[in-house]
Design an enzyme around this catalytic site. Sequence first.
Site, mmCIF file in Angstrom:
data_model
loop_
_atom_site.group_PDB
_atom_site.id
_atom_site.type_symbol
_atom_site.label_atom_id
_atom_site.label_comp_id
_atom_site.label_asym_id
_atom_site.label_seq_id
_atom_site.Cartn_x
_atom_site.Cartn_y
_atom_site.Cartn_z
ATOM 1 N N THR A 1 0.854 -1.181 0.000
ATOM 2 C CA THR A 1 0.000 0.000 0.000
ATOM 3 C C THR A 1 0.885 1.224 0.000
ATOM 4 O O THR A 1 2.034 1.151 0.458
ATOM 5 C CB THR A 1 -0.904 0.030 1.250
ATOM 6 O OG1 THR A 1 -1.568 1.292 1.359
ATOM 7 C CG2 THR A 1 -0.100 -0.190 2.519
ATOM 8 N N CYS B 1 -0.156 4.687 -6.267
ATOM 9 C CA CYS B 1 -1.217 3.806 -5.774
ATOM 10 C C CYS B 1 -1.202 2.563 -6.659
ATOM 11 O O CYS B 1 -1.221 2.679 -7.891
ATOM 12 C CB CYS B 1 -2.567 4.507 -5.852
ATOM 13 S SG CYS B 1 -3.962 3.529 -5.282
#
Length: 229
Positions: A83, A196
């Site tokens: 992440t 991302c």
Amino acid sequence: MQTIGLIGGMSWESSAAYYEGLNLGVEARLGGLSSARTVLTSVDFAEVTALQEQERWDDVATILVDAARGIERAGADFLMLCTTTFHRVADQVEGAVDIPLLHLADVVAEACRAQQVSSVGFIGTTFAMSRSFFTDRLSGHGLDVHVPDARHHAEVNRIIYDELVHGKVLDSSRRTVVALIDELWDAGAAGLVLGCTELELLVHQADSDLPLFPCTTLHVAAALDRALA
């Protein structure tokens, strides 16, 4: 081969990309039936996202620290957070275990410097774009970091959370993100960090005249270098 520890679930689409990338990478490097030695724990994305939105970062850290300790007990040699946004608590996670954390921002910055790119655009979640925990770490490596104007943040966030984390890849959203890349180029960026994992499902190098630095792809490659050293 070292054992790679993965904290995933943020989102599961991201975790799947990491797992696939690591195993394809080991197969490509070693051949035959080789696959990656991994320990993976997956948290509930809904739970940690709700805590993030409430700014309850100590609670987020508790969840991810517990996950990291479990990974360490299971025999991992080093740790990765699958992440970008939740690198907000990376220091707390790293400090709670005795195995090293392969920090995503350090990996990305090293890749940018290797290509002699010193000014980059950064696109990610609203939280990652509007807070400095990740961009400051990039800047600490000598990079000048540009983010999209705040008026674009909500739309990028919608694309990530309403579409990409559910596996929906739409041409209209690709055009939106590519237009932002062009704006960042105009602002002085000489490269673009896809900050991302899910954005890598949407935008590829063929879509951009700027060199792209896809966080997950770079993170996986760095993990393979370490695991197979």
